[in-house]
Design an enzyme around this catalytic site. Structure first.
Site, PDB file in Angstrom:
ATOM      1  N   HIS A 211     124.521  64.133 103.149  1.00 43.81           N
ATOM      2  CA  HIS A 211     124.701  63.279 103.155  1.00 43.81           C
ATOM      3  C   HIS A 211     123.739  61.754 102.344  1.00 43.81           C
ATOM      4  O   HIS A 211     123.436  60.569 101.470  1.00 43.81           O
ATOM      5  CB  HIS A 211     124.713  62.054 104.355  1.00 43.81           C
TER       6      HIS A 211
HETATM    7  C1  UD1 Z   1     122.796  55.740 105.662  1.00 41.63           C
HETATM    8  C2  UD1 Z   1     120.778  55.550 105.502  1.00 41.63           C
HETATM    9  C3  UD1 Z   1     120.425  56.973 104.801  1.00 41.63           C
HETATM   10  C4  UD1 Z   1     120.903  57.035 106.764  1.00 41.63           C
HETATM   11  C5  UD1 Z   1     122.001  57.530 107.224  1.00 41.63           C
HETATM   12  C6  UD1 Z   1     121.957  58.202 108.234  1.00 41.63           C
HETATM   13  C7  UD1 Z   1     120.439  53.500 103.429  1.00 41.63           C
HETATM   14  C8  UD1 Z   1     120.414  52.635 102.567  1.00 41.63           C
HETATM   15  N1  UD1 Z   1     121.519  54.820 103.956  1.00 41.63           N
HETATM   16  O1  UD1 Z   1     122.894  56.282 104.592  1.00 41.63           O
HETATM   17  O2  UD1 Z   1     118.974  56.339 104.837  1.00 41.63           O
HETATM   18  O3  UD1 Z   1     120.027  58.539 106.335  1.00 41.63           O
HETATM   19  O4  UD1 Z   1     122.676  56.287 106.970  1.00 41.63           O
HETATM   20  O5  UD1 Z   1     123.307  59.060 108.329  1.00 41.63           O
HETATM   21  O6  UD1 Z   1     121.172  53.151 104.778  1.00 41.63           O
HETATM   22  N2  UD1 Z   1     131.097  55.911 106.144  1.00 41.63           N
HETATM   23  C9  UD1 Z   1     132.138  55.651 107.057  1.00 41.63           C
HETATM   24  N3  UD1 Z   1     132.051  55.701 108.288  1.00 41.63           N
HETATM   25  C10 UD1 Z   1     130.713  54.990 109.158  1.00 41.63           C
HETATM   26  C11 UD1 Z   1     129.889  55.274 108.212  1.00 41.63           C
HETATM   27  C12 UD1 Z   1     129.519  55.552 106.737  1.00 41.63           C
HETATM   28  O7  UD1 Z   1     133.594  56.167 106.660  1.00 41.63           O
HETATM   29  O8  UD1 Z   1     130.903  55.414 110.281  1.00 41.63           O
HETATM   30  C13 UD1 Z   1     131.033  55.894 104.262  1.00 41.63           C
HETATM   31  C14 UD1 Z   1     131.701  54.855 103.734  1.00 41.63           C
HETATM   32  O9  UD1 Z   1     132.413  54.667 102.636  1.00 41.63           O
HETATM   33  C15 UD1 Z   1     130.031  54.117 103.931  1.00 41.63           C
HETATM   34  C16 UD1 Z   1     129.276  55.228 103.336  1.00 41.63           C
HETATM   35  O10 UD1 Z   1     130.140  55.888 103.930  1.00 41.63           O
HETATM   36  O11 UD1 Z   1     130.275  53.206 102.429  1.00 41.63           O
HETATM   37  C17 UD1 Z   1     127.914  55.720 103.105  1.00 41.63           C
HETATM   38  O12 UD1 Z   1     128.006  54.777 104.590  1.00 41.63           O
HETATM   39  P1  UD1 Z   1     125.903  54.123 104.690  1.00 41.63           P
HETATM   40  O13 UD1 Z   1     125.725  53.706 105.789  1.00 41.63           O
HETATM   41  O14 UD1 Z   1     125.830  52.642 103.680  1.00 41.63           O
HETATM   42  O15 UD1 Z   1     125.336  55.224 103.894  1.00 41.63           O
HETATM   43  P2  UD1 Z   1     124.621  56.624 104.352  1.00 41.63           P
HETATM   44  O16 UD1 Z   1     124.883  57.716 103.149  1.00 41.63           O
HETATM   45  O17 UD1 Z   1     125.761  56.322 105.807  1.00 41.63           O
HETATM   46  N1  UDP Z   2     123.392  64.650 114.104  1.00 44.10           N
HETATM   47  C1  UDP Z   2     124.201  64.502 114.642  1.00 44.10           C
HETATM   48  N2  UDP Z   2     125.400  64.879 114.486  1.00 44.10           N
HETATM   49  C2  UDP Z   2     125.788  65.350 113.281  1.00 44.10           C
HETATM   50  C3  UDP Z   2     124.745  65.404 112.340  1.00 44.10           C
HETATM   51  C4  UDP Z   2     123.489  65.043 112.528  1.00 44.10           C
HETATM   52  O1  UDP Z   2     123.826  63.588 116.042  1.00 44.10           O
HETATM   53  O2  UDP Z   2     127.084  65.264 113.154  1.00 44.10           O
HETATM   54  C5  UDP Z   2     122.454  64.360 114.404  1.00 44.10           C
HETATM   55  C6  UDP Z   2     121.377  65.329 114.064  1.00 44.10           C
HETATM   56  O3  UDP Z   2     120.692  66.016 114.794  1.00 44.10           O
HETATM   57  C7  UDP Z   2     119.302  63.753 113.641  1.00 44.10           C
HETATM   58  C8  UDP Z   2     120.375  62.740 113.615  1.00 44.10           C
HETATM   59  O4  UDP Z   2     121.630  63.431 113.531  1.00 44.10           O
HETATM   60  O5  UDP Z   2     119.260  63.962 114.845  1.00 44.10           O
HETATM   61  C9  UDP Z   2     119.799  62.827 111.357  1.00 44.10           C
HETATM   62  O6  UDP Z   2     121.102  61.841 111.323  1.00 44.10           O
HETATM   63  P1  UDP Z   2     121.142  61.526 109.809  1.00 44.10           P
HETATM   64  O7  UDP Z   2     121.051  62.956 109.237  1.00 44.10           O
HETATM   65  O8  UDP Z   2     122.688  61.046 109.901  1.00 44.10           O
HETATM   66  O9  UDP Z   2     120.138  60.481 109.450  1.00 44.10           O
HETATM   67  P2  UDP Z   2     119.059  60.884 108.313  1.00 44.10           P
HETATM   68  O10 UDP Z   2     117.358  62.087 109.415  1.00 44.10           O
HETATM   69  O11 UDP Z   2     118.930  61.220 107.368  1.00 44.10           O
HETATM   70  O12 UDP Z   2     117.727  59.629 108.137  1.00 44.10           O
END
Ligand code: UD1
Ligand code: UDP
Length: 357
Positions: A207
């Site tokens: 992601h």
């Molecule tokens: C965010 C965090 C990242 C973290 C990740 C965990 C920042 C800058 N990034 O990244 O550090 O590792 O969360 O998963 O804060 N979206 C949906 N539904 C949701 C959530 C997101 O559709 O419930 C889509 C939207 O199009 C959104 C895009 O994902 O614009 C990105 O979501 P965003 O929270 O900005 O960044 P992540 O890549 O999720």
């Molecule tokens: N995770 C989850 N379901 C999923 C993918 C990830 O529960 O479908 C959990 C994973 O085991 C870990 C956490 O989400 O505990 C990691 O989150 P993510 O990768 O979104 O964010 P990051 O740790 O990179 O910030």
């Protein structure tokens, strides 16, 4: 003593689960503000339900948009809430935009900031997370580090006060989930929510903006995945789903695509898999704790100890390096890393005594 916790993204819900119970056990009142950064049921509410996290007092619905828009809107909305409630401290986790907005709003109101997962560094300022964590650490009065490396990073930036190395709170989340799954009835119920799993599969998540927002990196990663001689189970992050759709890029035939799964499902997948491929921060540690080799699809990691122990290979997005790393055998030794399940209780005790001093 009242603490307001700011959460918004999936990994923060997972970290909050054991910490919220520890705060309550230490006699601290907690109220949660959910920024709404993650908002799909399977990225948010599912974790509150599964992990018994106290329901947020406020849900701000501020997901989506550019970094500036999102962080700015959160800053204004959190400030408004904090001006009304005036808690004794604000607690933030990790390195997302919700972390920075929560920390900044509190610091400007002279409310002490507590940062869990302080001191992590990738030393790559192109990552939005690196900006968020550096700034949050410099705003914080209590800094809870998961490792000595994290403490060292803070010292190198001139931060000396309020640092406590307590281990990683995700170790407690992992232990709780594994204990729950030790109950065969519960494990069976969780297994029934997943499709039938192929033999000897690799578990993958992806992601990071640095991979997903660059079609050539995304294509390189999935071309390597398509070459792997094993099935790959991929709970697909919505950001990645969107990027694949926009690029018109089909997933390789050996990929079993899932919707994002709950934490118990993820723990079951981690137990059953042979190998982990990821660019997630949390998953690199979980792979280690589960004794699974990790192939990290990034150019650097904050979790350097897993690499030093020989269980985590940092391979970027280059197909040859990805494929070569997938064939490596894991080392025999797996020293304990990032503490044990006691981190949330230590953090709660230190917080309680700091706030009452
Ligand atoms: C965010 C965090 C990242 C973290 C990740 C965990 C920042 C800058 N990034 O990244 O550090 O590792 O969360 O998963 O804060 N979206 C949906 N539904 C949701 C959530 C997101 O559709 O419930 C889509 C939207 O199009 C959104 C895009 O994902 O614009 C990105 O979501 P965003 O929270 O900005 O960044 P992540 O890549 O999720
Ligand atoms: N995770 C989850 N379901 C999923 C993918 C990830 O529960 O479908 C959990 C994973 O085991 C870990 C956490 O989400 O505990 C990691 O989150 P993510 O990768 O979104 O964010 P990051 O740790 O990179 O910030």
């Amino acid at each position: 003593m009242e603490i307001t916790t700011i959460v918004g993204a999936r990994p923060q819900f997972i970290k909050a689960a054991p910490v919220s119970s520890a705060l309550a056990a230490a006699g601290l009142e907690e109220s949660i503000i959910h920024t709404g950064q993650h908002y799909d049921f399977a990225m948010s509410e599912l974790f509150f339900e599964q992990l018994g996290i106290p329901a947020p007092k406020q849900f701000l619905a501020l997901g989506g948009g550019s970094h500036g828009e999102m962080t700015g809107a959160m800053l204004a909305a959190i400030e408004k809430q904090l001006m009304g409630s005036r808690p004794d401290a604000v607690l933030v986790y990790g390195d997302t935009n919700s972390t920075l907005a929560g920390g900044l709003a509190a610091a400007k109101l002279h409310i002490p900031v507590i940062h869990i997962e302080a001191g992590l560094r990738s030393f790559n300022r192109a990552m939005p997370e690196e900006i968020n964590r550096v700034l949050t650490d410099h705003l914080s009065e209590l800094l809870f580090c998961p490792s000595e490396t994290a403490e060292h990073n803070l010292h190198a930036e001139g931060i000396r006060e309020g640092i406590h190395v307590c281990g990683d709170v995700m170790a407690a989340a992992t232990e709780r989930a594994r204990e729950a799954l030790d109950d065969p009835g519960f494990a069976e119920a969780i297994g029934e929510t997943l499709p039938e799993l192929p033999a000897a599969f690799a578990l993958m998540t992806l992601h990071r903006a640095e991979n997903v927002d660059h079609p050539e990196r995304l294509a390189a990663i999935f071309s390597a995945i398509g070459e792997l001689a094993r099935p790959v189970v991929l709970p697909l992050h919505p950001r990645t789903r969107g990027a694949l759709e926009r690029a018109g890029m089909p997933l390789p035939d050996n990929v079993v695509r899932l919707e994002p799964v709950g934490y118990f499902q993820m723990t079951a997948l981690l137990s059953a898999c042979e190998l982990v491929l990821t660019d997630s921060g949390g998953l690199q540690k979980e792979a280690y704790w589960h004794g699974k080799r990790c192939v990290t699809l990034r150019d650097e990691t904050e979790w350097v100890e897993t690499v030093e122990a020989g269980w985590n290979a940092i391979v970027g997005a280059e197909p040859e390096r990805i494929l070569a790393a997938c064939d490596l055998e894991p080392p025999t030794a797996r020293p304990a890393l990032y503490g044990d399940a006691g981190a949330p209780a230590k953090i709660a005790q230190i917080t309680a005594s700091a706030l009452s001093a």
